[in-house]
Design an enzyme around this catalytic site. Sequence first.
Site, mmCIF file in Angstrom:
data_model
loop_
_atom_site.group_PDB
_atom_site.id
_atom_site.type_symbol
_atom_site.label_atom_id
_atom_site.label_comp_id
_atom_site.label_asym_id
_atom_site.label_seq_id
_atom_site.Cartn_x
_atom_site.Cartn_y
_atom_site.Cartn_z
ATOM 1 N N ARG A 25 46.268 46.141 39.702
ATOM 2 C CA ARG A 25 44.983 46.071 39.031
ATOM 3 C C ARG A 25 43.888 45.113 39.351
ATOM 4 O O ARG A 25 42.955 45.552 39.740
ATOM 5 C CB ARG A 25 45.036 45.895 37.554
ATOM 6 C CG ARG A 25 45.676 46.947 36.788
ATOM 7 C CD ARG A 25 46.629 46.457 35.578
ATOM 8 N NE ARG A 25 47.843 45.915 36.405
ATOM 9 C CZ ARG A 25 48.832 46.673 36.523
ATOM 10 N NH1 ARG A 25 48.715 47.925 36.338
ATOM 11 N NH2 ARG A 25 49.835 46.392 37.008
ATOM 12 N N THR A 26 44.291 43.821 39.601
ATOM 13 C CA THR A 26 43.317 43.071 39.920
ATOM 14 C C THR A 26 42.786 43.125 41.352
ATOM 15 O O THR A 26 41.548 43.175 41.351
ATOM 16 C CB THR A 26 43.810 41.416 39.832
ATOM 17 O OG1 THR A 26 44.464 41.390 38.610
ATOM 18 C CG2 THR A 26 42.684 40.578 39.961
ATOM 19 N N LYS B 273 51.670 31.402 59.226
ATOM 20 C CA LYS B 273 51.963 30.523 60.308
ATOM 21 C C LYS B 273 51.780 29.012 59.726
ATOM 22 O O LYS B 273 51.587 27.917 60.945
ATOM 23 C CB LYS B 273 50.878 30.959 61.492
ATOM 24 C CG LYS B 273 51.207 32.141 61.987
ATOM 25 C CD LYS B 273 50.076 32.367 63.066
ATOM 26 C CE LYS B 273 49.321 33.696 62.776
ATOM 27 N NZ LYS B 273 48.284 33.851 63.705
ATOM 28 N N ARG C 125 44.097 35.417 44.704
ATOM 29 C CA ARG C 125 45.407 35.173 44.051
ATOM 30 C C ARG C 125 46.462 34.311 44.614
ATOM 31 O O ARG C 125 46.543 34.671 45.793
ATOM 32 C CB ARG C 125 45.842 36.497 43.547
ATOM 33 C CG ARG C 125 47.462 36.404 42.944
ATOM 34 C CD ARG C 125 47.973 37.663 42.194
ATOM 35 N NE ARG C 125 46.717 37.957 41.089
ATOM 36 C CZ ARG C 125 47.274 38.962 40.347
ATOM 37 N NH1 ARG C 125 48.580 39.611 40.381
ATOM 38 N NH2 ARG C 125 46.486 39.184 39.144
ATOM 39 N N HIS D 27 44.143 33.009 34.374
ATOM 40 C CA HIS D 27 43.801 34.473 35.123
ATOM 41 C C HIS D 27 42.626 34.538 34.378
ATOM 42 O O HIS D 27 42.382 35.781 33.387
ATOM 43 C CB HIS D 27 45.073 35.342 34.759
ATOM 44 C CG HIS D 27 44.659 36.862 35.763
ATOM 45 N ND1 HIS D 27 43.712 36.947 36.269
ATOM 46 C CD2 HIS D 27 45.533 37.757 35.752
ATOM 47 C CE1 HIS D 27 43.973 38.132 36.733
ATOM 48 N NE2 HIS D 27 45.016 38.627 36.542
HETATM 49 N N1 CP Z 1 46.728 42.304 35.089
HETATM 50 C C1 CP Z 1 47.271 41.810 36.206
HETATM 51 O O1 CP Z 1 46.737 41.085 36.796
HETATM 52 O O2 CP Z 1 47.730 42.931 36.928
HETATM 53 P P1 CP Z 1 48.013 42.734 38.497
HETATM 54 O O3 CP Z 1 49.295 41.750 38.626
HETATM 55 O O4 CP Z 1 48.522 44.257 39.029
HETATM 56 O O5 CP Z 1 46.725 42.557 39.264
#
Ligand code: CP
Length: 303
Positions: A51-52, A80, A101, A129
């Site tokens: 999703r993100t 590396k 991320r 998040h």
């Molecule tokens: N909600 C969320 O962060 O989903 P993903 O891990 O798929 O990005």
Amino acid sequence: MRSLIDILDFTTEELDQLISVANDIIANPQKYSEKCKGKKLATLFFEPSTRTRLSFEAAMYELGGNVLGFSEANSSSAAKGESVADTAKTVSCYADIIAMRHPKEGAPYVASLNASIPVINAGDGGHNHPTQTLADLLTIYREKGGFNNLTIGFCGDLKFGRTVHSLINALARYSGIKVVLISPKELMLPGYVKTDVLEKNNISYTETTDLEEVMPQLDILYMTRVQRERFFNEEDYLRLKDSYVLTPDKLNEAKSDLSIMHPLPRVNEISVAIDDDPRACYFKQVLNGKYMRMALILKLLEV
Ligand code: CP
């Protein structure tokens, strides 16, 4: 130049403004279709995501911009031994904004200190998040019409669930919020979130292991996945993973206008039999995430 590392980087007024822009994007998508023409978003994902990452990419494309990046650490020079700081400096030469991320808490913050372009925290370890929180806030706003005087139950892995930590931080700034924390003892909300956020803001909260007991009180039930990737041993994960499984019978005592939320991915926490219940909001969250990320990109690029 602004970045978004923690949801508290934005004032309540700024969050309300993002919600307002996202609602305008939903109503008038054409108005925004070329706003980021010539701009590039770099998606640096050192941890898996559906999703993100994809909603960031869809958001940038729908703003008329372009996207580059990687979806796993092993396909970047991190494999590396390159540092997050050097990665951020490098990507600043190619892109206008970064969404990162990373499994390590604080890595997007380190990136923001070294990049010459805005950095968005797309999830850092078990910490925060903030863009999931933006998706959650838009969903709550559209379902409930506002944030004040809501009773919200957070259920499942409240220890490692970074979306829970970020959303509690955001909601603590509204009035009349009541929080119900539902988890096994081993996965309770970390002490620092209770003291630094809930207690500091005089938010009323209770802790329980029994979901059905508190169900009638809730305006929102925020279910979470037990975060297998954060456990030190598989045995503990297997023992705790099915602590809460929401099935239709468990909603017998729930309010008729309850909103059932989940940041997804879901493993076993919500029965698919609930997906068609009008109270299920988790796929609305997925779509709202794209609109809020569009609003966020516009804000940080000062478009
Ligand atoms: N909600 C969320 O962060 O989903 P993903 O891990 O798929 O990005």
